[in-house]
Design a protein around this motif. Structure first.
Motif, PDB file in Angstrom:
ATOM      1  N   PHE A 139       0.820  -1.524  -0.157  1.00 32.83           N
ATOM      2  CA  PHE A 139       0.303  -0.156  -0.290  1.00 32.83           C
ATOM      3  C   PHE A 139       0.925   1.508  -0.091  1.00 32.83           C
ATOM      4  CE2 PHE A 139      -2.878  -3.188   1.816  1.00 32.83           C
ATOM      5  CZ  PHE A 139      -3.583  -3.040   0.668  1.00 32.83           C
ATOM      6  N   GLY A 140       2.058   1.200   0.402  1.00 29.31           N
ATOM      7  CA  GLY A 140       2.958   1.948  -0.241  1.00 29.31           C
ATOM      8  C   GLY A 140       2.778   2.535   1.762  1.00 29.31           C
ATOM      9  N   PRO A 141       4.245   3.256   2.042  1.00 29.99           N
ATOM     10  CA  PRO A 141       3.994   3.639   3.587  1.00 29.99           C
ATOM     11  C   PRO A 141       3.160   4.528   4.066  1.00 29.99           C
ATOM     12  CG  PRO A 141       5.884   4.897   2.354  1.00 29.99           C
ATOM     13  CD  PRO A 141       5.130   3.609   1.042  1.00 29.99           C
ATOM     14  N   ASP A 142       3.174   5.124   4.842  1.00 27.11           N
ATOM     15  CA  ASP A 142       2.596   6.028   5.854  1.00 27.11           C
ATOM     16  C   ASP A 142       3.611   7.681   5.117  1.00 27.11           C
ATOM     17  OD1 ASP A 142      -0.129   6.124   6.385  1.00 27.11           O
ATOM     18  OD2 ASP A 142       0.943   5.198   8.900  1.00 27.11           O
ATOM     19  N   GLY A 143       2.593   8.730   4.817  1.00 24.95           N
ATOM     20  CA  GLY A 143       3.377   9.704   4.189  1.00 24.95           C
ATOM     21  C   GLY A 143       3.420   9.345   2.979  1.00 24.95           C
ATOM     22  N   ALA A 144       4.348  10.884   2.762  1.00 20.05           N
ATOM     23  CA  ALA A 144       4.874  10.635   0.955  1.00 20.05           C
ATOM     24  C   ALA A 144       6.081   9.537   1.265  1.00 20.05           C
ATOM     25  CB  ALA A 144       6.092  11.463   1.094  1.00 20.05           C
ATOM     26  N   GLY A 145       6.658   9.169  -0.145  1.00 17.04           N
ATOM     27  CA  GLY A 145       8.413   8.206  -0.063  1.00 17.04           C
ATOM     28  C   GLY A 145       7.635   7.406  -0.547  1.00 17.04           C
ATOM     29  N   SER A 146       7.981   5.949  -1.101  1.00 10.58           N
ATOM     30  CA  SER A 146       8.062   5.018  -2.176  1.00 10.58           C
ATOM     31  C   SER A 146       6.228   4.821  -2.005  1.00 10.58           C
ATOM     32  CB  SER A 146       8.205   4.302  -1.970  1.00 10.58           C
ATOM     33  OG  SER A 146       8.567   3.201  -1.405  1.00 10.58           O
ATOM     34  N   VAL A 147       5.798   4.106  -3.461  1.00  6.90           N
ATOM     35  CA  VAL A 147       4.548   4.175  -4.137  1.00  6.90           C
ATOM     36  C   VAL A 147       4.109   2.709  -3.931  1.00  6.90           C
ATOM     37  CG1 VAL A 147       5.418   3.848  -6.100  1.00  6.90           C
ATOM     38  CG2 VAL A 147       3.104   3.977  -5.842  1.00  6.90           C
ATOM     39  N   GLY A 148       3.164   1.834  -3.786  1.00  5.28           N
ATOM     40  CA  GLY A 148       2.980   1.039  -3.674  1.00  5.28           C
ATOM     41  C   GLY A 148       2.731  -0.354  -4.670  1.00  5.28           C
ATOM     42  N   SER A 149       2.407  -1.184  -4.396  1.00  8.05           N
ATOM     43  CA  SER A 149       2.546  -2.411  -5.178  1.00  8.05           C
ATOM     44  C   SER A 149       1.668  -3.201  -6.249  1.00  8.05           C
ATOM     45  CB  SER A 149       3.388  -3.851  -5.017  1.00  8.05           C
ATOM     46  OG  SER A 149       2.509  -4.154  -4.122  1.00  8.05           O
ATOM     47  N   VAL A 150       0.409  -2.124  -5.819  1.00  7.96           N
ATOM     48  CA  VAL A 150      -0.806  -2.972  -6.447  1.00  7.96           C
ATOM     49  C   VAL A 150      -1.809  -1.582  -6.788  1.00  7.96           C
ATOM     50  CG1 VAL A 150      -3.420  -4.053  -6.209  1.00  7.96           C
ATOM     51  CG2 VAL A 150      -0.243  -4.480  -5.424  1.00  7.96           C
ATOM     52  N   ILE A 151      -2.329  -1.123  -7.633  1.00  8.70           N
ATOM     53  CA  ILE A 151      -3.553  -0.650  -8.140  1.00  8.70           C
ATOM     54  C   ILE A 151      -4.656  -1.031  -8.394  1.00  8.70           C
ATOM     55  CG2 ILE A 151      -4.380   1.351  -9.931  1.00  8.70           C
ATOM     56  CD1 ILE A 151      -1.106   0.420 -11.296  1.00  8.70           C
ATOM     57  N   PHE A 152      -5.965   0.376  -7.338  1.00 12.65           N
ATOM     58  CA  PHE A 152      -7.302  -0.181  -6.954  1.00 12.65           C
ATOM     59  C   PHE A 152      -7.711   0.877  -8.089  1.00 12.65           C
ATOM     60  CE2 PHE A 152      -6.939  -2.428  -3.416  1.00 12.65           C
ATOM     61  CZ  PHE A 152      -5.227  -2.311  -2.929  1.00 12.65           C
ATOM     62  N   LEU A 153      -8.437   0.252  -8.908  1.00 12.55           N
ATOM     63  CA  LEU A 153      -9.165   0.603  -9.853  1.00 12.55           C
ATOM     64  C   LEU A 153     -11.091   0.933  -8.744  1.00 12.55           C
ATOM     65  CD1 LEU A 153      -9.228  -0.760 -13.231  1.00 12.55           C
ATOM     66  CD2 LEU A 153      -8.192   1.354 -12.228  1.00 12.55           C
ATOM     67  N   ASP A 154     -11.667   2.267  -9.452  1.00 11.44           N
ATOM     68  CA  ASP A 154     -12.865   2.500  -9.009  1.00 11.44           C
ATOM     69  C   ASP A 154     -13.794   1.379  -9.338  1.00 11.44           C
ATOM     70  OD1 ASP A 154     -11.902   5.292  -8.304  1.00 11.44           O
ATOM     71  OD2 ASP A 154     -12.317   6.257 -10.719  1.00 11.44           O
ATOM     72  N   ALA A 155     -14.898   1.063  -8.529  1.00 11.86           N
ATOM     73  CA  ALA A 155     -15.726  -0.103  -7.828  1.00 11.86           C
ATOM     74  C   ALA A 155     -16.851   0.394  -9.377  1.00 11.86           C
ATOM     75  CB  ALA A 155     -16.514  -0.498  -6.498  1.00 11.86           C
ATOM     76  N   MET A 156     -16.930  -0.090 -10.465  1.00 10.82           N
ATOM     77  CA  MET A 156     -18.065   0.838 -10.981  1.00 10.82           C
ATOM     78  C   MET A 156     -19.358  -0.444 -10.930  1.00 10.82           C
ATOM     79  SD  MET A 156     -17.314   3.440 -11.943  1.00 10.82           S
ATOM     80  CE  MET A 156     -17.787   3.543 -13.428  1.00 10.82           C
ATOM     81  N   PRO A 157     -20.778   0.158 -11.166  1.00 12.44           N
ATOM     82  CA  PRO A 157     -22.363  -0.265 -11.471  1.00 12.44           C
ATOM     83  C   PRO A 157     -21.819  -0.959 -12.858  1.00 12.44           C
ATOM     84  CG  PRO A 157     -22.422   2.003 -11.300  1.00 12.44           C
ATOM     85  CD  PRO A 157     -20.953   2.049 -11.135  1.00 12.44           C
ATOM     86  N   VAL A 158     -22.189  -1.824 -12.571  1.00 14.16           N
ATOM     87  CA  VAL A 158     -22.321  -3.055 -14.568  1.00 14.16           C
ATOM     88  C   VAL A 158     -24.087  -2.613 -15.196  1.00 14.16           C
ATOM     89  CG1 VAL A 158     -20.361  -3.869 -13.828  1.00 14.16           C
ATOM     90  CG2 VAL A 158     -22.403  -4.785 -13.531  1.00 14.16           C
ATOM     91  N   ARG A 159     -24.284  -2.027 -14.513  1.00 10.92           N
ATOM     92  CA  ARG A 159     -26.058  -2.042 -14.530  1.00 10.92           C
ATOM     93  C   ARG A 159     -26.653  -1.277 -14.515  1.00 10.92           C
ATOM     94  NH1 ARG A 159     -26.991  -7.828 -13.356  1.00 10.92           N
ATOM     95  NH2 ARG A 159     -26.214  -8.133 -15.760  1.00 10.92           N
ATOM     96  N   PRO A 160     -27.993  -0.428 -14.845  1.00  9.81           N
ATOM     97  CA  PRO A 160     -28.902   0.653 -13.793  1.00  9.81           C
ATOM     98  C   PRO A 160     -28.933   0.496 -12.202  1.00  9.81           C
ATOM     99  CG  PRO A 160     -29.056   0.564 -16.392  1.00  9.81           C
ATOM    100  CD  PRO A 160     -28.472  -0.109 -15.962  1.00  9.81           C
TER     101      PRO A 160
END
Lengths: 347, 267
Positions: A139-160
């Motif tokens: 997830f990356g360290p607290d505060g600034a520094g390096s970056v996490g190893s996984v990308i989390f996309l927006d959760a989107m509805p698939v139909r109305p």
């Protein structure tokens, strides 16, 4: 600049339009001194969007595109269904005094990637008691520094999405506000205050996605496990302490199902060929591989030839036939491609 | 000097930021100083391309190093179509005559024939292909003006990486005057609230970020200083036609689908 809509004669309506735009900007339930909507005004305004919101065809297209992005990047997409009402963005400012997180262009509720990441991180840190180093890597360290190893996309509805009006009725307002006793005692002389708000109904489907950053595929697998647990146990969005925001995993969307790939020049060429033959690209790969090879071999433009080759190879690879051909004939055809590869690309 | 054009369709929100600001939005997106249109600086784009080359295990020397200029020139990514919320349909793809004129100049610079007429439209009016009398964009109303040149729609379609998405262009495209467009480019972008909670779920830090919405269409130009460099950039997108750039990568922002158009491929 044209005047704002409410100053012109035509009366605005929102039937097929963007429900988020309507809900956020067109509220006309104000009382005479514009200081509040009054309880009925709030309820009635919420009622104007209590229906299925979102454009079905558009949502399907976005779903397919998100799945293509995820499978192309080696990530994983998963479908969840709400098992309780779900609400997020309550803190956003709105005339109803409870906001709602609308997806800007689609006009549907969604859960931003930053929320998904926060939920999974909280689950991993507070409930799973994992090693700090692992949490920092993913997830990356607290505060600034390096970056996490996984990308989390927006959760989107698939139909109305079906929306509904909900009400919360706090009885001890002063106590929750933290007023000083005796006023702040949670006692029964306080009046209950009904507060209406908008929520997503149970049984609505959302697509969640994670993508590894720099080939952290194993971390991705772990994160998916945590995501399933977290959405079921601690929930997403607001009011999770009273059971809101729980999701159950329906199925893992296998990347192969992702129908339309983005139009690379190679893909375009393949689809054109399929159209001319009156067959599907799928069929050509399976039964007409020899013809496919011949037409490909005739391409004169070296760049295009290479691009189409890459696409052909990728398609065979995703089907698993590149290394394990279905028939001996297919093996022969593939060996010719491989010859080209060693000669033209690697050499 | 040969050039090519990268059509860039946003698959997710994009945050190519301009740092902190004193306004309501804590973290606005970068904008062109003169026009106020959102923009992605050439240096950001070049960095993202270099990173993509590295990640795909390809030769990154075409982007140069400390002692040597690179073999490719990379332009800013410029705004072409801005998705704007509407009361008729979820959103419209909005653009203006100035942007189209710039596109036409840039296409010619890359040696791609533009083939469409420039558009012209008065303030308060909107060119579109449907037969509605009014077009509603955000809280503003526009009177319908003339239709849209079919050649322009075809040229725009070639910038869009997905067939199905391109097929919606005709229905959703709206051209409004430069001044009207400037308002949407300044105030019509999504603002996303971000919040950091402590262990008791109390807010520790609340901030607002501006972003470009998914389905924003931008374009950039790449030119080569040495023969063959363009082919290398092009081959980066053959199997993975995506590019990530800008901030908030691990919360899913910054993904573009890329479509390349080259000289003589105008068809």
């Amino acid at each position: 600049m044209p005047l704002p809509l409410y100053r012109t004669i035509s009366e605005p309506k929102c039937v097929e339009g963007n429900a988020g735009l309507w809900y956020d900007k067109f509220c006309d339930m104000w009382n005479d001194d514009f200081n509040s909507l009054g309880d009925n005004g709030k309820k009635e305004w919420i009622r104007t969007v209590v229906r299925n919101v979102g454009d079905e065809a558009l949502l399907r297209e976005i779903k397919e595109r998100v799945i293509s992005l995820i499978s192309n990047s080696g990530g994983k997409a998963m479908l969840f269904r709400t098992t309780a009402p779900f609400v997020t963005g309550l803190g956003r400012s709105h005339p109803v005094e409870n906001g709602f997180a609308w997806h800007h262009t689609l006009g549907v509720p969604y859960l931003p990637g930053s929320s998904v990441k926060g939920i999974v991180r909280a689950w991993a840190r507070l409930w799973r008691n994992l090693d700090n180093g692992e949490i920092r890597r993913i997830f990356g360290p607290d505060g600034a520094g390096s970056v996490g190893s996984v990308i989390f996309l927006d959760a989107m509805p698939v139909r109305p999405v079906e929306l509904k009006a909900e009400i919360m009725t706090p009885h001890y307002g002063p106590y929750y506000r933290g007023d000083k006793p005796p006023e702040g005692w949670p006692a029964d002389w306080h009046s209950p205050v009904p507060i209406p708000f908008l929520a997503v109904a149970e049984g609505q489907e959302f697509l969640f996605g994670v993508i590894p950053r720099k080939e952290a595929t194993q971390d991705c697998e772990k994160v998916i496990g945590w995501l399933k647990e977290a959405l079921q146990e601690i929930g997403a969005g607001a009011k999770t302490a009273v059971g809101y925001g729980r999701f159950a995993c329906i199925e893992a969307e296998t990347p192969e199902e992702a129908a339309p790939e983005p139009m690379t020049p190679g893909r375009e060429w393949l689809e054109k060929l399929a159209e001319e033959m009156g067959k599907s690209v799928e069929e050509i790969f399976k039964t007409d591989h020899k013809m496919l090879f011949d037409s490909w071999n005739k391409i004169e433009n070296a760049e295009l030839k290479r691009a189409v080759f890459q696409e052909i190879k990728r398609t065979y690879q995703t089907k698993g036939w590149w290394d394990n051909p279905l028939t001996n004939n297919m093996k022969k055809t593939l060996s010719k491609y491989k010859e080209y590869e060693t000669k033209e690309i690697e050499g | 000097m040969r050039g090519m054009m990268l059509g860039m369709l946003a698959e997710t929100h994009i945050h190519s930021g301009a740092g902190r600001s004193e306004g309501f939005v804590d973290l606005p997106v970068a904008r062109e100083a003169v026009t106020s249109y959102p923009v992605i600086a050439g240096s950001s784009l070049k960095g993202a391309l270099r990173d993509a080359a590295r990640e795909r295990g390809m030769d990154e020397s075409i982007f140069g190093d400390q002692d040597r200029a690179g073999d490719v020139l990379v332009s800013d990514a410029r705004l072409l179509l801005l998705p704007v919320r509407s009361l008729t349909g979820s959103y419209r793809w909005v653009t203006c005559p100035h942007i189209l004129e710039r596109l036409s100049r840039d296409m010619r610079l890359c040696g791609i024939s533009d083939g469409f007429e420039g558009a012209s439209v008065e303030r308060g009016k909107a060119c579109c292909t449907d037969d509605l009398n009014q077009i509603f964009l955000e809280e503003r109303e526009f009177q319908r003006s003339n239709g849209i040149d079919g050649a322009l729609i075809d040229a725009l379609k070639k910038m869009v990486p997905h067939k199905q998405t391109a097929s919606r262009l005709e229905r959703q495209l709206v051209i409004i005057s430069d001044d009207d467009f400037g308002w949407f480019a300044s105030y019509g972008l999504p603002v996303i609230a971000r919040n950091k909670l402590d262990d008791n779920k109390k807010s520790k830090n609340l901030w607002y970020e501006e972003a470009l919405a998914p389905d924003t269409l931008m374009y950039a130009m790449v030119f080569e200083r040495k023969d063959g460099a363009l082919g290398k950039v092009q081959s980066m997108f053959e199997t993975k036609p995506y590019l990530q750039l800008g901030g908030n990568e691990t919360v899913g922002m910054g993904w573009f689908a890329v479509k390349i158009q080259k000289q003589g491929e105008g068809r």
